[in-house]
Design a protein around this motif. Structure first.
Motif, mmCIF file in Angstrom:
data_model
loop_
_atom_site.group_PDB
_atom_site.id
_atom_site.type_symbol
_atom_site.label_atom_id
_atom_site.label_comp_id
_atom_site.label_asym_id
_atom_site.label_seq_id
_atom_site.Cartn_x
_atom_site.Cartn_y
_atom_site.Cartn_z
ATOM 1 N N ALA A 46 0.749 -1.020 0.030
ATOM 2 C CA ALA A 46 0.072 -0.081 0.120
ATOM 3 C C ALA A 46 1.082 1.132 -0.079
ATOM 4 C CB ALA A 46 -1.016 0.015 1.219
ATOM 5 N N ASP A 47 2.079 1.160 0.530
ATOM 6 C CA ASP A 47 2.988 2.276 0.490
ATOM 7 C C ASP A 47 3.784 2.367 -0.638
ATOM 8 O OD1 ASP A 47 1.908 3.193 3.214
ATOM 9 O OD2 ASP A 47 3.482 1.895 4.124
ATOM 10 N N GLY A 48 3.635 1.416 -1.601
ATOM 11 C CA GLY A 48 4.302 1.449 -2.694
ATOM 12 C C GLY A 48 5.873 1.073 -2.760
ATOM 13 N N ILE A 49 5.973 0.241 -1.647
ATOM 14 C CA ILE A 49 7.509 -0.043 -1.376
ATOM 15 C C ILE A 49 7.749 -1.616 -2.325
ATOM 16 C CG2 ILE A 49 9.108 -0.866 0.227
ATOM 17 C CD1 ILE A 49 7.840 1.129 2.133
ATOM 18 N N VAL A 50 6.667 -2.436 -2.320
ATOM 19 C CA VAL A 50 6.809 -3.766 -2.910
ATOM 20 C C VAL A 50 5.468 -3.951 -3.836
ATOM 21 C CG1 VAL A 50 7.929 -4.788 -1.005
ATOM 22 C CG2 VAL A 50 5.385 -5.041 -1.042
ATOM 23 N N GLU A 51 5.862 -4.968 -4.801
ATOM 24 C CA GLU A 51 4.697 -5.266 -5.574
ATOM 25 C C GLU A 51 4.591 -6.657 -5.667
ATOM 26 O OE1 GLU A 51 3.500 -4.199 -10.230
ATOM 27 O OE2 GLU A 51 5.867 -4.086 -9.760
ATOM 28 N N PRO A 52 3.475 -7.382 -5.623
ATOM 29 C CA PRO A 52 3.322 -8.774 -5.830
ATOM 30 C C PRO A 52 3.298 -9.113 -7.512
ATOM 31 C CG PRO A 52 1.410 -7.904 -5.397
ATOM 32 C CD PRO A 52 2.189 -6.818 -5.355
ATOM 33 N N LYS A 53 3.784 -10.126 -7.935
ATOM 34 C CA LYS A 53 3.542 -10.546 -9.207
ATOM 35 C C LYS A 53 3.023 -11.896 -9.016
ATOM 36 C CE LYS A 53 7.156 -7.573 -11.168
ATOM 37 N NZ LYS A 53 8.341 -7.559 -11.997
ATOM 38 N N VAL B 247 6.700 -11.462 -4.485
ATOM 39 C CA VAL B 247 6.588 -10.232 -4.057
ATOM 40 C C VAL B 247 8.101 -9.357 -4.328
ATOM 41 C CG1 VAL B 247 6.097 -8.610 -2.350
ATOM 42 C CG2 VAL B 247 4.753 -10.614 -2.317
ATOM 43 N N PHE B 248 7.921 -8.448 -4.992
ATOM 44 C CA PHE B 248 9.185 -7.675 -5.201
ATOM 45 C C PHE B 248 9.432 -6.428 -4.997
ATOM 46 C CE2 PHE B 248 8.563 -11.168 -8.273
ATOM 47 C CZ PHE B 248 9.820 -11.922 -8.562
ATOM 48 N N VAL B 249 10.402 -5.999 -4.483
ATOM 49 C CA VAL B 249 10.973 -4.806 -4.038
ATOM 50 C C VAL B 249 10.899 -3.684 -5.127
ATOM 51 C CG1 VAL B 249 12.527 -3.052 -2.980
ATOM 52 C CG2 VAL B 249 12.222 -5.339 -2.146
ATOM 53 N N LEU B 250 10.203 -2.401 -5.070
ATOM 54 C CA LEU B 250 10.130 -1.453 -6.247
ATOM 55 C C LEU B 250 11.089 -0.414 -6.261
ATOM 56 C CD1 LEU B 250 6.102 -0.541 -6.225
ATOM 57 C CD2 LEU B 250 7.293 -1.880 -8.022
ATOM 58 N N PRO B 251 11.772 -0.186 -7.256
ATOM 59 C CA PRO B 251 12.589 0.974 -7.135
ATOM 60 C C PRO B 251 11.808 2.365 -6.673
ATOM 61 C CG PRO B 251 12.654 0.103 -9.291
ATOM 62 C CD PRO B 251 11.427 -0.526 -8.799
ATOM 63 N N ALA B 252 12.896 3.159 -5.958
ATOM 64 C CA ALA B 252 12.383 4.369 -5.383
ATOM 65 C C ALA B 252 11.360 4.939 -6.399
ATOM 66 C CB ALA B 252 13.268 5.117 -4.489
ATOM 67 N N ALA B 253 11.845 5.116 -7.578
ATOM 68 C CA ALA B 253 11.149 6.025 -8.657
ATOM 69 C C ALA B 253 9.832 5.641 -8.957
ATOM 70 C CB ALA B 253 12.112 6.178 -9.926
ATOM 71 N N GLU B 254 9.366 4.328 -8.339
ATOM 72 C CA GLU B 254 8.049 3.708 -8.868
ATOM 73 C C GLU B 254 7.191 3.878 -7.763
ATOM 74 O OE1 GLU B 254 8.356 -0.157 -10.639
ATOM 75 O OE2 GLU B 254 10.086 0.464 -11.944
ATOM 76 N N THR B 255 7.785 4.585 -6.571
ATOM 77 C CA THR B 255 6.783 4.492 -5.481
ATOM 78 C C THR B 255 5.692 5.832 -5.618
ATOM 79 O OG1 THR B 255 8.352 5.921 -4.258
ATOM 80 C CG2 THR B 255 8.471 3.435 -3.877
ATOM 81 N N SER B 256 5.932 6.568 -6.715
ATOM 82 C CA SER B 256 5.080 7.696 -7.006
ATOM 83 C C SER B 256 3.808 7.252 -7.912
ATOM 84 C CB SER B 256 5.616 9.076 -7.403
ATOM 85 O OG SER B 256 4.859 9.968 -7.585
ATOM 86 N N LEU B 257 2.859 6.664 -7.324
ATOM 87 C CA LEU B 257 1.880 5.977 -8.199
ATOM 88 C C LEU B 257 0.499 6.655 -8.147
ATOM 89 C CD1 LEU B 257 2.529 2.372 -6.864
ATOM 90 C CD2 LEU B 257 3.225 3.063 -9.052
ATOM 91 N N PRO B 258 -0.298 6.385 -8.977
ATOM 92 C CA PRO B 258 -1.394 7.106 -9.078
ATOM 93 C C PRO B 258 -2.234 6.779 -7.638
ATOM 94 C CG PRO B 258 -1.386 6.073 -11.161
ATOM 95 C CD PRO B 258 -0.276 5.450 -10.220
ATOM 96 N N PHE B 259 -3.208 7.706 -7.419
ATOM 97 C CA PHE B 259 -4.013 7.706 -6.243
ATOM 98 C C PHE B 259 -3.167 8.068 -4.899
ATOM 99 C CE2 PHE B 259 -6.003 4.619 -8.856
ATOM 100 C CZ PHE B 259 -7.474 5.122 -9.086
ATOM 101 N N ARG B 260 -1.891 8.243 -4.824
ATOM 102 C CA ARG B 260 -0.883 8.878 -3.861
ATOM 103 C C ARG B 260 -1.582 10.183 -3.343
ATOM 104 N NH1 ARG B 260 -0.871 4.328 -2.479
ATOM 105 N NH2 ARG B 260 0.864 2.635 -3.688
ATOM 106 N N GLU B 261 -2.112 10.899 -4.287
ATOM 107 C CA GLU B 261 -2.665 12.312 -3.935
ATOM 108 C C GLU B 261 -3.822 12.469 -3.423
ATOM 109 O OE1 GLU B 261 0.106 14.439 -3.925
ATOM 110 O OE2 GLU B 261 1.179 12.947 -4.725
#
Length: 242
Positions: free
Chosen positions: A62-69, A74-88
């Motif tokens: 939910a915090d955009g730190i990991v992503e399940p496939k 479950v994989f660690v996301l790059p920091a740049a990918e943590t800015s996702l839609p709905f975060r605002e």
């Protein structure tokens, strides 16, 4: 770390596991693109139940730190990918919360119907476990937002259409707006609220277990429309008296 089912410490265990994994990621022990250990391995490493591990992973997701496939882990996301839609999403504004609830009503009604038709025994078990965890916390007067998120996400995953769970993950924990309320614990502790929460989620679970797509969709939509009604009442109550 030992889990005591007779105390409301389950929420603390979720936070402990979540924070430990977050530290491991931030320290570089798990780098962007790395796969986290399996659920069974994490339960052994931390000495907690699968439910605790799932909720901790859900919080990181939910915090955009990991992503399940699906099927891969479950994989660690790059920091740049943590800015996702709905975060605002501005959860301080009731109108913004209602917008999310309207979206969820349209999305999750169909998700519940598909879950009723398509769920596997393992997926049904995951929904049941999430429901019991949610009920346990609610009855103990503990915050339930992360457990609530896990319940809805388990249903989305049971559609066996990964797009449903992807959208919920994009929305993240903001889809459970009471988490943002300063008095969440006080709200969760209200007996009437606890019973209502248990009944509404229980109706969704029962319909999915009965493989009744129409009842599942109706129960899910009613649950989310009830939430809309409660927040719309907040909007009306907040208006200044003429």
């Amino acid at each position: 770390m030992k889990e005591d089912g007779n105390t409301p410490a389950g929420a603390t265990l979720v936070v402990t596991v979540r924070d430990a994994l977050r530290r491991q990621i931030q320290s570089g022990e798990y780098k962007p693109g790395d796969r986290l250990p399996s659920e069974s391995r994490l339960t052994q490493d931390f000495g907690v139940s699968r439910t605790v591990v799932r909720e901790a992973i859900a919080a990181l997701r939910a915090d955009g730190i990991v992503e399940p496939k699906q099927g891969a882990g479950v994989f660690v996301l790059p920091a740049a990918e943590t800015s996702l839609p709905f975060r605002e999403v501005d959860t301080a504004r009731v109108s913004s919360i209602i917008e999310i609830l309207e979206l969820r009503t349209a999305l999750e009604g169909d998700a519940a119907a598909l879950a009723a038709l398509r769920h596997s025994p393992a997926q049904e078990e995951a929904i049941i476990e999430a429901y019991h965890r949610l009920t346990e916390l609610s009855r103990a007067g503990e915050p339930t937002s992360e457990a609530d998120f896990a319940f809805h996400l388990a249903i989305a995953q049971a559609t066996n259409n990964p797009r449903f769970s992807e959208i919920l993950q994009l929305i993240g924990i903001a889809m459970i707006p009471r988490r943002m309320l300063a008095k969440e614990a006080e709200v969760a502790a209200a007996p009437d609220y606890s019973r209502m929460l248990e009944q509404e989620h229980g109706a969704i679970l029962a319909a999915i277990q009965n493989a009744d797509p129409e009842a599942a969709a109706q129960a899910m939509r009613q649950h989310l429309k009830n939430s809309q009604t409660r927040y719309r009442q907040q909007l009306r109550d907040a208006r200044p008296t003429p």
